[in-house]
Design a protein around this motif. Structure first.
Motif, PDB file in Angstrom:
ATOM      1  N   ARG A  66     -58.261  23.703 -66.303  1.00 26.87           N
ATOM      2  CA  ARG A  66     -56.946  24.278 -66.023  1.00 26.87           C
ATOM      3  C   ARG A  66     -56.986  25.776 -66.266  1.00 26.87           C
ATOM      4  NH1 ARG A  66     -51.407  21.899 -66.290  1.00 26.87           N
ATOM      5  NH2 ARG A  66     -51.647  20.064 -67.569  1.00 26.87           N
ATOM      6  N   ILE A  67     -56.682  26.493 -65.193  1.00 26.65           N
ATOM      7  CA  ILE A  67     -56.663  27.951 -65.285  1.00 26.65           C
ATOM      8  C   ILE A  67     -55.204  28.380 -65.450  1.00 26.65           C
ATOM      9  CG2 ILE A  67     -57.306  30.049 -64.056  1.00 26.65           C
ATOM     10  CD1 ILE A  67     -59.713  28.474 -64.594  1.00 26.65           C
ATOM     11  N   PRO A  68     -54.939  29.365 -66.306  1.00 22.41           N
ATOM     12  CA  PRO A  68     -53.536  29.758 -66.483  1.00 22.41           C
ATOM     13  C   PRO A  68     -52.951  30.383 -65.229  1.00 22.41           C
ATOM     14  CG  PRO A  68     -54.962  30.983 -67.965  1.00 22.41           C
ATOM     15  CD  PRO A  68     -55.823  30.053 -67.232  1.00 22.41           C
ATOM     16  N   ARG A  69     -51.627  30.233 -65.097  1.00 22.58           N
ATOM     17  CA  ARG A  69     -50.914  30.783 -63.958  1.00 22.58           C
ATOM     18  C   ARG A  69     -50.768  32.276 -64.120  1.00 22.58           C
ATOM     19  NH1 ARG A  69     -47.374  27.426 -61.073  1.00 22.58           N
ATOM     20  NH2 ARG A  69     -46.042  29.231 -60.810  1.00 22.58           N
ATOM     21  N   GLY A 118     -63.608  20.478 -58.196  1.00 25.86           N
ATOM     22  CA  GLY A 118     -62.489  21.254 -57.687  1.00 25.86           C
ATOM     23  C   GLY A 118     -62.731  22.742 -57.819  1.00 25.86           C
ATOM     24  N   ILE A 148     -62.591  17.965 -51.242  1.00 27.89           N
ATOM     25  CA  ILE A 148     -62.778  18.397 -52.632  1.00 27.89           C
ATOM     26  C   ILE A 148     -61.621  17.858 -53.481  1.00 27.89           C
ATOM     27  CG2 ILE A 148     -62.962  20.420 -54.107  1.00 27.89           C
ATOM     28  CD1 ILE A 148     -65.257  20.352 -52.366  1.00 27.89           C
ATOM     29  N   SER A 200     -48.853  28.802 -70.329  1.00 33.32           N
ATOM     30  CA  SER A 200     -49.298  29.494 -69.125  1.00 33.32           C
ATOM     31  C   SER A 200     -50.009  28.548 -68.171  1.00 33.32           C
ATOM     32  CB  SER A 200     -50.215  30.662 -69.485  1.00 33.32           C
ATOM     33  OG  SER A 200     -51.422  30.172 -70.014  1.00 33.32           O
ATOM     34  N   CYS A 201     -50.575  27.428 -68.701  1.00 34.03           N
ATOM     35  CA  CYS A 201     -51.276  26.484 -67.832  1.00 34.03           C
ATOM     36  C   CYS A 201     -50.345  25.441 -67.241  1.00 34.03           C
ATOM     37  CB  CYS A 201     -52.375  25.757 -68.601  1.00 34.03           C
ATOM     38  SG  CYS A 201     -53.757  26.801 -68.986  1.00 34.03           S
ATOM     39  N   LYS A 202     -49.069  25.438 -67.635  1.00 40.78           N
ATOM     40  CA  LYS A 202     -48.153  24.386 -67.192  1.00 40.78           C
ATOM     41  C   LYS A 202     -48.020  24.390 -65.683  1.00 40.78           C
ATOM     42  CE  LYS A 202     -44.852  23.304 -70.742  1.00 40.78           C
ATOM     43  NZ  LYS A 202     -43.573  23.630 -71.301  1.00 40.78           N
ATOM     44  N   LYS A 203     -47.933  23.193 -65.125  1.00 38.93           N
ATOM     45  CA  LYS A 203     -47.755  23.066 -63.682  1.00 38.93           C
ATOM     46  C   LYS A 203     -46.294  22.758 -63.390  1.00 38.93           C
ATOM     47  CE  LYS A 203     -52.318  21.568 -62.383  1.00 38.93           C
ATOM     48  NZ  LYS A 203     -53.126  20.495 -61.850  1.00 38.93           N
ATOM     49  N   PRO A 204     -45.770  23.263 -62.269  1.00 44.37           N
ATOM     50  CA  PRO A 204     -44.381  22.936 -61.949  1.00 44.37           C
ATOM     51  C   PRO A 204     -44.225  21.454 -61.668  1.00 44.37           C
ATOM     52  CG  PRO A 204     -45.409  24.151 -60.168  1.00 44.37           C
ATOM     53  CD  PRO A 204     -46.362  24.173 -61.301  1.00 44.37           C
ATOM     54  N   ARG A 205     -43.039  20.952 -61.930  1.00 48.43           N
ATOM     55  CA  ARG A 205     -42.784  19.532 -61.892  1.00 48.43           C
ATOM     56  C   ARG A 205     -43.066  18.931 -60.515  1.00 48.43           C
ATOM     57  NH1 ARG A 205     -37.718  17.006 -62.335  1.00 48.43           N
ATOM     58  NH2 ARG A 205     -36.797  19.050 -62.494  1.00 48.43           N
ATOM     59  N   GLN A 206     -42.869  19.740 -59.439  1.00 52.02           N
ATOM     60  CA  GLN A 206     -43.025  19.195 -58.090  1.00 52.02           C
ATOM     61  C   GLN A 206     -44.476  18.825 -57.810  1.00 52.02           C
ATOM     62  OE1 GLN A 206     -41.288  21.910 -58.759  1.00 52.02           O
ATOM     63  NE2 GLN A 206     -39.384  21.932 -57.624  1.00 52.02           N
ATOM     64  N   VAL A 209     -43.573  29.349 -64.356  1.00 49.84           N
ATOM     65  CA  VAL A 209     -43.166  28.295 -63.429  1.00 49.84           C
ATOM     66  C   VAL A 209     -41.740  28.593 -62.974  1.00 49.84           C
ATOM     67  CG1 VAL A 209     -42.601  25.866 -63.282  1.00 49.84           C
ATOM     68  CG2 VAL A 209     -44.661  26.574 -64.445  1.00 49.84           C
ATOM     69  N   GLU A 268     -58.335  28.295 -54.246  1.00 51.47           N
ATOM     70  CA  GLU A 268     -58.411  26.843 -54.440  1.00 51.47           C
ATOM     71  C   GLU A 268     -58.515  26.193 -53.079  1.00 51.47           C
ATOM     72  OE1 GLU A 268     -55.545  26.300 -58.271  1.00 51.47           O
ATOM     73  OE2 GLU A 268     -55.866  24.595 -56.948  1.00 51.47           O
ATOM     74  N   ILE A 269     -59.415  25.250 -52.964  1.00 48.59           N
ATOM     75  CA  ILE A 269     -59.659  24.648 -51.654  1.00 48.59           C
ATOM     76  C   ILE A 269     -59.480  23.139 -51.726  1.00 48.59           C
ATOM     77  CG2 ILE A 269     -61.205  26.384 -50.710  1.00 48.59           C
ATOM     78  CD1 ILE A 269     -63.498  24.549 -51.758  1.00 48.59           C
ATOM     79  N   THR A 270     -59.227  22.548 -50.565  1.00 57.03           N
ATOM     80  CA  THR A 270     -59.172  21.092 -50.481  1.00 57.03           C
ATOM     81  C   THR A 270     -60.357  20.534 -49.715  1.00 57.03           C
ATOM     82  OG1 THR A 270     -57.760  21.388 -48.575  1.00 57.03           O
ATOM     83  CG2 THR A 270     -56.676  20.886 -50.648  1.00 57.03           C
TER      84      THR A 270
END
Lengths: 239, 341
Positions: free
Chosen positions: B96-99, B36, B90, A175-181, B103, A107-109
């Protein structure tokens, strides 16, 4: 992150090996029998199988058959998906997600615009998926954006989607959930209107009506500036 | 003369237009672009005739058009200069790709962090160096250089009037420092201990004196704590047979007295159809009062050593009339006429 294994291994045993040793999340298993060649692409979440897709290989031409200059390894490719099944069929959409997961790289910025070199395109038609890998050649055009031309380099494969073992919708969601931070913090009660002025709302809470001053008292009367408070007899009408 | 200039200008314009045409892409439906991931989803339909006749050229031209569209979008992004290279910023990926793994859980807050959060105290950014008046230079706020600077300043330490003159002030200062460090370490460990899960109380607590129930339990546990759950465990001389504990289901034989079976089934039907509440209020209340009394008795016997928690979760105690699993103490409070739920 990726491990290639050929031979006639059972996929379950292969996955167990990966979990225990390699700490790996994505895997491809190539297997070929007489007249039949296929690939199984699988991915793991939390040390358990998430998705597994079998793609039968109908036609395959390796990198060696294309005699031209190649690109360096590790370059982030552009990914193109065409074909109606990739937008309508849920199986194909999950396959698209799996292929993007596999091929997208880090992943890039920030992206060095001159450094776009690799394109992989997947086209779904006639019940097959055509995977083509191209090198990007840029030419000057009148505008800032260059004109782009393609030259085929990499492996050319025609897949047909065979058996799939996809994760259930809620497992996929967790599985796609993002951490809260990482979640973007929503600023509440502040809005910007069309003219650009920022307005905010202040919530004062409920007023305690039992503490309202309802009784008229002389001391609370507003005094007009310059006027002295009269100490003479009160006007009965004013009470 | 002007004709030549005009024709030249027009020619340049047409050339420019041609070049602009070269980056122009026409699509029936605008493709979905996820910058992205450098991903493009083409929504147009594919020309199947072209696939059959000249597949590779068609795929190449299709990919070229799609890539041109994507590149056009990429060049519209805001750019910045990083080390003499123009870099486009970017945005976040849309797909959304799975982790790979779950978490991670949030770290529990330490005692100070909790206090600061409640009071609204925010961390203040501190500078790395502090101006030292005595030494007339910038000294780091912490670290070995700070320690050296302190040593420089405290090359001599004044002895207070009420202090023993033979006492080593430097050693005393060192001792105080060590104590502070030890106290900090203790607090850190206490934070960790408070936040880790404590081990559950063992079923058999070590005590000076055991009652019969506890002793029987200990014998049973010792007997069954083998690989075969005590099945091949030899008995000691004069030892009583260890009774089997635990619930066992009792199933009716397949072919039994048909009259009994018929009456049993009819009873079930009656219970289902009856309008009576499934919970027998009186029975439940009596059970509860008895349980409370027993608890109070044990509590008094224990000599107020253990604090009794707000009611035991008796597994089998609060079942309703039908024998379904109960949900504990809440049941008896409900009014008569409502079914148990």
């Amino acid at each position: 992150m990726q491990l290639f294994s050929s031979g006639i291994l059972s996929l379950a045993g292969c996955i167990m090996y990966l979990i225990l040793t390699g700490n790996v999340a994505l895997c491809i298993l190539n297997y070929h029998t007489h007249n039949n060649e296929a690939q199984i692409i699988g991915r793991l979440y939390d040390y358990h199988l998430l998705d597994m897709v079998e793609l039968g290989i109908d036609d395959c031409q390796l990198i060696e058959t294309f005699k031209n200059q190649k690109i360096a390894a590790g370059i982030k490719p552009c990914l193109l998906f065409a074909g109606e099944p990739f937008n309508s069929s849920s199986e194909y959409q999950r396959l698209k997600n799996l292929l993007v997961d596999f091929f997208r790289g880090e992943e890039i910025t920030g992206l060095r615009l001159a450094g776009l070199e690799h394109v992989i395109s997947f086209t779904a038609a006639e019940g097959k998926i055509f995977m083509r890998s191209y090198r990007i050649l840029t030419k000057k055009s009148g505008a800032k954006t260059p004109r782009v031309d393609l030259e085929e380099i990499g492996p050319r494969m025609d897949f047909s989607l065979r058996r799939t073992k996809l994760a259930s919708d809620d497992l996929f969601k967790t599985s796609c959930k993002k951490p809260r931070q990482i979640k973007p913090k929503t600023v509440k009660n502040i809005k910007k209107d069309a003219l650009g002025t920022t307005t905010g709302r202040i919530h004062l809470g409920k007023q305690d009506l039992s503490k309202l001053q309802v009784k008229r008292m002389k001391g609370l009367r507003k005094v007009k500036s310059g006027k002295k408070t009269s100490k003479g007899p009160k006007n009965p009408a004013s009470i | 003369m002007t004709d030549v200039i005009v024709s030249e200008v027009l020619q340049k314009l047409s050339e420019k237009e041609e070049l602009l045409q070269s980056i122009h892409v026409s699509k029936h439906l605008q493709p979905e672009v996820d910058l992205g991931n450098l991903l493009l989803n083409d929504l147009d339909e594919i020309d199947l005739g072209n696939i059959k006749t000249n597949k590779e050229e068609y795929l190449l031209s299709l990919s070229r058009d799609n890539l041109q569209y994507l590149v056009n979008k990429l060049y519209e992004l805001p750019t910045e200069r990083v080390d003499e290279v123009i870099v486009a910023k970017i945005p976040e990926p849309i797909l959304r790709i799975p982790r790979e793994k779950r978490v991670p859980k949030d770290k529990p807050l330490t005692k100070w962090e909790q206090y600061a959060k409640d009071k609204g105290i925010k961390k203040q950014k501190k500078s790395k160096l502090i101006w030292d008046e005595e030494l007339n230079r910038w000294v780091p706020r912490f670290g070995f250089k700070k320690a050296l600077a302190e040593k420089e300043k405290n090359w001599v330490m004044p002895v207070a009037k009420n202090v023993n003159p033979n006492e080593d002030q430097f050693a005393k200062a060192n001792r105080i420092k060590e104590e502070k460090v030890a106290k900090n370490e203790l607090k850190r460990l206490q934070n960790i201990a408070r936040n880790t899960k404590k081990a559950k109380k063992p079923v058999l607590e070590p005590a000076a004196k055991y009652n019969t129930d506890q002793l029987n339990r200990m014998v049973h546990v010792a007997h069954t704590a083998t690989a075969s759950m005590g099945k091949f465990q030899k008995k000691l001389k004069d030892e009583k047979t260890i009774p089997k504990t635990g619930k066992r289901s009792h199933f009716q034989p397949l072919i039994s007295d048909s009259a009994a079976e018929k009456s049993h089934n009819l009873e079930i039907l009656d219970r289902v159809q009856s309008k009576k509440p499934k919970l027998d209020i009186e029975k439940a209340v009596n059970r509860m009062t008895r349980a409370e009394e027993e608890e109070r008795h044990e509590h008094n016997k224990g000599g107020k050593k253990k604090k009794s928690k707000g009611g035991k979760k008796g597994k089998g105690k609060f079942r309703g009339g039908t024998g379904k699993k109960g949900k504990g103490k809440g049941a008896p409070v409900k009014k008569a006429g409502k079914g148990k739920r």
